[in-house]
Each structure stands twice: as structure tokens, then as C-alpha cells.
Design an enzyme around this catalytic site. Structure first.
Site, PDB file in Angstrom:
ATOM      1  N   HIS A 287       2.614 -19.834   9.654  1.00 40.63           N
ATOM      2  CA  HIS A 287       2.634 -18.585  10.445  1.00 40.63           C
ATOM      3  C   HIS A 287       2.316 -19.114  11.787  1.00 40.63           C
ATOM      4  O   HIS A 287       3.004 -18.313  12.895  1.00 40.63           O
ATOM      5  CB  HIS A 287       1.349 -17.660  10.033  1.00 40.63           C
ATOM      6  CG  HIS A 287       2.093 -16.890   8.613  1.00 40.63           C
ATOM      7  ND1 HIS A 287       1.866 -17.120   7.399  1.00 40.63           N
ATOM      8  CD2 HIS A 287       2.909 -15.904   8.676  1.00 40.63           C
ATOM      9  CE1 HIS A 287       2.560 -16.467   6.607  1.00 40.63           C
ATOM     10  NE2 HIS A 287       3.022 -15.593   7.370  1.00 40.63           N
TER      11      HIS A 287
ATOM     12  N   GLU B 270       9.214 -11.293  -2.630  1.00 39.89           N
ATOM     13  CA  GLU B 270       8.577 -13.027  -2.259  1.00 39.89           C
ATOM     14  C   GLU B 270       8.218 -13.606  -3.264  1.00 39.89           C
ATOM     15  O   GLU B 270       7.697 -14.672  -3.001  1.00 39.89           O
ATOM     16  CB  GLU B 270       7.406 -12.580  -1.370  1.00 39.89           C
ATOM     17  CG  GLU B 270       7.706 -11.634  -0.096  1.00 39.89           C
ATOM     18  CD  GLU B 270       6.448 -11.597   0.692  1.00 39.89           C
ATOM     19  OE1 GLU B 270       6.542 -12.471   1.613  1.00 39.89           O
ATOM     20  OE2 GLU B 270       5.596 -10.604   0.502  1.00 39.89           O
TER      21      GLU B 270
ATOM     22  N   CYS C 285      14.290 -11.125   5.690  1.00 42.59           N
ATOM     23  CA  CYS C 285      13.422 -11.115   6.750  1.00 42.59           C
ATOM     24  C   CYS C 285      12.581 -12.626   6.799  1.00 42.59           C
ATOM     25  O   CYS C 285      12.061 -12.675   7.761  1.00 42.59           O
ATOM     26  CB  CYS C 285      12.393  -9.888   6.797  1.00 42.59           C
ATOM     27  SG  CYS C 285      11.198  -9.931   5.526  1.00 42.59           S
TER      28      CYS C 285
ATOM     29  N   ASP D 280       8.175 -16.865   1.586  1.00 43.85           N
ATOM     30  CA  ASP D 280       7.115 -16.974   0.330  1.00 43.85           C
ATOM     31  C   ASP D 280       7.847 -17.430  -0.908  1.00 43.85           C
ATOM     32  O   ASP D 280       7.656 -18.030  -1.676  1.00 43.85           O
ATOM     33  CB  ASP D 280       6.200 -15.781   0.223  1.00 43.85           C
ATOM     34  CG  ASP D 280       5.183 -16.072   1.077  1.00 43.85           C
ATOM     35  OD1 ASP D 280       4.320 -17.067   1.113  1.00 43.85           O
ATOM     36  OD2 ASP D 280       4.656 -14.789   1.935  1.00 43.85           O
TER      37      ASP D 280
HETATM   38  C1  PEP Z   1       8.287 -14.187   4.057  1.00 41.91           C
HETATM   39  O1  PEP Z   1       7.351 -14.559   3.275  1.00 41.91           O
HETATM   40  O2  PEP Z   1       9.402 -14.713   3.969  1.00 41.91           O
HETATM   41  C2  PEP Z   1       7.897 -13.328   4.937  1.00 41.91           C
HETATM   42  C3  PEP Z   1       8.932 -12.907   5.991  1.00 41.91           C
HETATM   43  O3  PEP Z   1       6.449 -12.932   5.182  1.00 41.91           O
HETATM   44  P1  PEP Z   1       5.541 -13.844   5.893  1.00 41.91           P
HETATM   45  O4  PEP Z   1       6.357 -15.006   6.647  1.00 41.91           O
HETATM   46  O5  PEP Z   1       4.856 -13.102   6.915  1.00 41.91           O
HETATM   47  O6  PEP Z   1       4.743 -14.351   4.859  1.00 41.91           O
HETATM   48 MG    MG Z   2       5.280 -13.557   2.959  1.00 39.63          MG
END
Ligand code: PEP
Ligand code: MG
Length: 578
Positions: A190, A432, A503, A456
Site C-alpha cells: 500500500h 480478491e 481495479c 490480493d
Molecule cells: C486489490 O487487492 O487488488 C485492491 C485493489 O485492493 P487493495 O490494493 O487496496 O488491497
Molecule cells: Mg485488496
């Protein structure tokens, strides 16, 4: 000059002085200083001792008066801190070894503690814990200097650290922090995601970097190629200044695409939306030509403030984002806390495997008051525009049913209070986990849309921690297992006639766009600064070419083959991205 290779996580070039951040919970690395910095490092040690004495004297007065044992302990610590020969052994170390104040304190005090520990006498060996305490206190003073410097920067720097939290990264002053490099992390940690969203050039997973960079070096961070150059020679600096200029003009050229649609050469329309962490980023999405927000990571509201947001905090943030995109969709993901997203100083219980633990929707379902507070605010904001809600990390149908039941409860409460909301607010889920991908046909029943969270999904499918630099080369979307799951989710969503988007960070990577289009994806949500580049890729290809590429990839059995093909195909249409 020293060239180090890591992982490129956020594009751009930065050339400036480094500011190295250590952590007192982490082994302090050996860092050299120039002879000219000797006096200032010695002064830092003297100041740290003086501050520690002041702090301890105050503490002894308050706490020591209530408990004589505590008073005795503080007296021992103060005796050490006032002992000139003790302090001199540390300042001498700085002068003779030419190291930082932090490293001298760390080394000398550990040496003394080790010496005490090795003595057989129980009373003497117990003194080691006093020394560790004093070390911690001095390091807090010294590292506080640096933390203070980060908060009150007066000149441009690149930050060098063992690791940074997403919240630290989000708090950087963009006028002065021009880039960063860390030893830890992966492409989809993140911290990397925040860097990309904010447009800060960054490289992660660099081995043993904090120890080899001194504050009087010059550092180049090349966030396009994942390279960090320490003390570059004049030729290298000139070369990079030119490269940075070319990159900037390439970006300006792409800005001209802002008002043009993301449409392929043979007329297939693709929807490009933005991923945001903070409501203020909604304006960036709009300025970069995004068509709404496909993923609002609402947990950053919690992470940034460090305390649980009130309903008013939630409502205010969502209203700002909804208003900024002027009627375009805003997909608010409910809080995805846990794993590498924990509030600072959080009271979260430490878990052995946090990525497999009480995170995300699981956490919300066990903390209903918090969950309902957020849902109330989302529902109330739903009358302001095209608001949609999305649950993260759904791993089975029961979880989704439970979450929907709670939304219904909250709707009833709002009905009772006579507060307006959109009763038809679309409710979607993130795919995910492999279990969600494999049961997408079941999950599609109660869902209005799916959004594939590849970050994920890849982590759980390949059993590779997305934030662990030691396995970061194993994390890739170009794996036949991952691609099979994505294909099957697309198929199930189309069959159920529900919306589908991607996403995860793969949507910001130019090399994967043709493949995603060829597999049938028509909506992407990505880091706002990357929208123009991805639009350029889409406008340069035909769906026929993409379908051909996807069919070819489907016949391949190795990551390497797939990566090479995707790289070669993208290189032909967008050489500037390499
Ligand atoms: C993902 O897991 O691809 C996602 C978009 O969520 P995050 O990156 O916030 O875990
Ligand atoms: Mg995620």
C-alpha cells in the site's frame, strides 16, 4: 558512483539530497559521515543526552514520588546519562569511526549491555535492561530529530528508509519530498500504491540501502526503471536531467488526451476510472480525464487520523469526492483494514499471519458499530450523486449475505429517522480471493457488480505476500493460474449480466492493457496519474489485436513467455513507457 536495482513502483525521476530515516524498532544500520560532519553529529549526541536527562528528571518527579522502586530505576538511568565518560565513549566512537550519532549510540550501548549480560552475577546481568532502556530513550531523541526534519522540510529531498507506512507516505509534503526508496515492500504494497496515486517517484526492495547513503550524497531515484544511483558522476547527472525532461514532455503530451475518449482504433469504448485514497484526489481523477472513481479506499480515513472516524467524518469525505466528480460514479469500498493497513499505534492484536487474519470485511462483520457508522454515511451520501458501495475480500456467499443484511438494517434505521438515501444503491464486491473467483457464478446472484482486485487475488493465488521484498519477484499477474481465474470471473460476470471492472495495480500497467481488453474487460480503475498513459495504449490498438494477443497468451504455460510477449507488444505501441 553506485547503481542499485530495486522494483520500480511509481514513475518519475528525482535527483537530490537524501534524507535517511531509521526506525528505533529496527536495527540501526551503519552509516558513514564525512569528516566535516563530525562536529554536528557529536553535538546531536550531546543534545540527545541533555534532552534525555531533562525528560527523565521530569518523569522521576511525577512518577517517582508515587513509587520508590521507579524512583530508584530512574536514578540509575540518570547516573549513566550524567556520566561524562559514558557519553565520551559514544562521541569518541563517532569521531574515530566516522558514523552517525544513531549508529554510535546503538553500537556502544549494545556493547555495554552485552558485556553486562555475559556476567554470571544476576544483579549485574540485570543491568543490561537499564542500558537497553537508555539506548531507546537516546534513539527516540535522535530519530525524533529526523522525524521533525521530515515534518518541517525546507529543501527538496528524497527519502531513504528501511520501510515506510502508507500513512507516512501520504503525509509527505509534496513540495519538498521528490521521491523515495525503501529496502522493504513490493509493487502492490500500500505504500507503493499511495506513491503512485500521489505521483511521487519511488523504488522499493533495495537491499541494504539505508546503511550506504550519507546525508551529504546526491541520489537519483529512477521510478521508471527501478534504479537508485548514489553519488552519480557529472555525466550520469546530465544524462538523467535530459531523461527527466523527456519524460516530463511525454507526460505533458499525454495530458492533451484528457478530453478524448478511451476508445480503441476500431471503436470499442473503454471506461477509465480512478483509484483514490483521499477525497482530495477526486479532483486529480477529473483533471486526468478519469470517468469517476472505481475504487475509493475508505480505510485511509481511519489510517490517516489514527482514530475511528465518526459518521460526520465519513459523510464529509464522501460528499467531497461525489461533488468533485460531478455526477460520475463513485464506488466506495467499505473499510479494508488489516494486513499492511493498520492505524498507527493501533490496538489491533498482533496476528501470526495478518494477511490471512481478521482483516477487511471479516473485521467489519465483527465490529458492527463501526461498520454501521460507515454504511449510514455512505447511504446518506448516496442522494448526492451516483454512489455505489463495494465490499472487500469477500470469500464466500454467507459473508456477502451477512454484509447485505447489515445494509438493509441500516436502511431501516434511516427510514425510521426519515433520512433520505438511494434504496437502489448498487452493491458490488471485490473478487480478491481464489474462493471468490471460483464461486463467482454463485456470488453474482446477490451482486450488482464485481471488481477484480488483482493485488490480493495474485497474493492469495500464488501464495506470495505482496508486501514482502524477499518474494517480490514471484508476485506477477502473468501467471497462467491467475489468468485462468480472471478469465473465469469475466465469463461469470458476463453470463450474469452484471458490471465488471479491474481495479488492481495491473490496470495501471501499460503492459497488461491489451491482454485485459482481449480477455473482455471494458472498465478499468487505476492510479489517477497513470490514466493518460493507459488511455494512449487503448487508443493505439484494435480489439482484434487484443483478442489475438489474449488467445496467444492462453496457449502459453510459463510466466516468462507471457511476460516477454506482453512486453514486446507494448513496446511496439508505446516505446516511451520503457
Ligand atoms: C486489490 O487487492 O487488488 C485492491 C485493489 O485492493 P487493495 O490494493 O487496496 O488491497
Ligand atoms: Mg485488496
Amino acid at each position: 558512483m553506485e547503481i542499485r536495482k530495486g522494483i520500480a513502483v511509481s514513475p518519475g525521476i528525482a535527483i537530490c539530497r537524501p534524507l535517511v530515516i531509521d526506525s528505533k524498532d529496527y536495527r540501526i544500520p551503519r552509516r558513514s559521515i564525512k569528516p566535516s560532519s563530525r562536529a554536528s553529529e557529536v553535538k546531536r549526541i550531546r543534545d540527545a543526552f541533555a534532552d534525555a536527562i531533562r525528560e527523565l528528571t521530569d518523569l522521576a518527579e511525577v512518577q517517582g514520588s508515587a513509587d520508590s522502586k521507579i524512583k530508584d530505576i530512574f536514578a540509575v538511568h540518570l547516573r549513566y546519562l550524567r556520566d561524562k565518560s559514558f557519553r565520551k565513549s559514544i562521541t569518541d566512537y563517532v569521531s574515530s569511526e566516522l558514523t552517525t550519532a544513531e549508529y554510535a549510540v546503538y553500537t556502544k550501548l549494545n556493547e555495554i549491555a552485552f558485556h553486562f549480560e555475559s556476567v554470571k552475577d544476576v544483579y549485574i546481568s540485570a543491568r543490561a535492561s537499564d542500558i537497553y532502556d537508555i539506548e531507546k530513550r537516546l534513539l527516540t531523541q535522535l530519530l525524533g530529530d529526523v522525524a521533525d526534519e521530515v515534518e518541517h522540510l525546507k529543501e527538496e529531498v528524497v527519502i531513504i528508509a528501511h520501510d515506510l507506512t502508507p500513512t507516512q507516505t501520504a503525509g509527505f509534503n509534496r513540495d519538498f519530498v521528490k521521491g523515495f526508496a525503501t529496502e522493504a515492500g513490493g509493487r502492490t504494497s500500500h505504500t507503493a500504491i499511495v506513491a503512485r496515486s500521489l505521483g511521487i517517484p519511488a523504488v522499493v526492495a533495495l537491499e541494504d540501502t539505508t546503511s550506504s547513503i550519507t546525508s551529504d550524497s546526491t541520489v537519483i531515484i529512477d521510478g521508471n526503471r527501478g534504479i537508485v544511483i548514489v553519488d552519480p558522476d557529472d555525466d550520469m547527472i546530465a544524462q538523467y536531467r535530459k531523461y527527466a525532461e523527456d519524460f516530463l514532455s511525454f507526460e505533458h503530451k499525454l495530458d492533451a488526451l484528457r478530453d478524448l475518449p478511451a476508445v480503441t482504433r476500431d471503436g470499442v469504448r473503454v471506461m477509465l476510472m480512478g483509484n483514490i485514497e483521499f477525497p482530495a484526489e477526486a479532483v486529480i481523477v477529473k483533471n486526468k480525464g478519469g470517468e469517476g472513481i472505481g475504487l475509493y479506499r475508505s480505510e485511509f480515513l481511519y489510517l490517516y487520523s489514527g482514530s475511528e472516524p465518526t459518521e460526520a467524518d465519513h459523510y464529509e469525505a464522501y460528499s467531497e469526492a461525489v461533488k468533485a466528480v460531478e455526477g460520475k460514479p463513485v464506488v466506495i469500498r467499505t473499510m479494508d483494514l488489516g494486513a499492511d493497513k493498520l492505524p498507527q499505534g493501533s490496538s489491533h492484536i498482533t496476528e501470526t499471519n495478518p494477511v490471512l487474519g481478521l482483516r477487511s470485511i471479516r473485521y467489519c462483520l465483527q465490529h458492527l458499530t463501526m461498520f454501521k457508522t460507515q454504511l449510514r454515511a455512505i447511504l446518506r451520501a448516496s442522494v448526492l450523486g451516483d454512489v455505489r458501495v463495494m465490499f472487500p475480500l469477500i470469500s464466500n456467499l454467507e459473508e456477502l449475505r451477512q454484509a447485505k443484511m447489515i445494509i438493509r438494517d441500516v436502511m431501516e434505521d434511516l427510514d425510521d429517522e426519515g433520512r433520505p438515501y438511494n434504496p437502489n444503491l448498487p452493491i458490488g464486491i471485490m473478487i480478491e480471493t481464489p474462493s471468490a473467483a471460483l464461486t463467482a457464478s454463485l456470488l453474482s446472484g446477490p451482486s450488482d457488480f464485481f471488481s477484480i482486485g488483482t493485488n490480493d487475488l495474485i497474493q492469495y493465488t500464488l501464495a506470495v505476500d505482496r508486501a514482502n521484498e524477499r518474494v517480490s519477484t514471484l508476485w506477477t499477474p502473468a501467471d497462467p493460474a491467475v489468468l485462468r481465474l480472471i478469465r473465469s470471473v469475466i465469463h461469470d460476470a458476463n453470463k450474469a449480466k452484471i458490471g465488471l471492472s479491474v481495479c488492481g495495480e495491473v490496470a495501471s500497467d501499460p503492459q497488461y492493457i491489451m491482454l485485459l481488453l482481449g480477455m473482455g474487460v471494458r472498465t478499468l480503475s487505476l492510479a489517477p496519474p497513470m490514466i493518460p498513459e493507459i488511455k494512449q495504449v487503448i487508443r493505439s490498438v484494435t480489439i482484434e489485436e487484443c483478442n489475438y494477443l489474449a488467445r496467444k497468451v492462453a496457449t502459453m504455460d510459463s510466466q516468462r513467455q507471457i511476460k516477454n510477449l506482453l512486453r514486446d507488444s507494448t513496446m511496439k505501441i508505446l516505446p516511451e513507457a520503457f
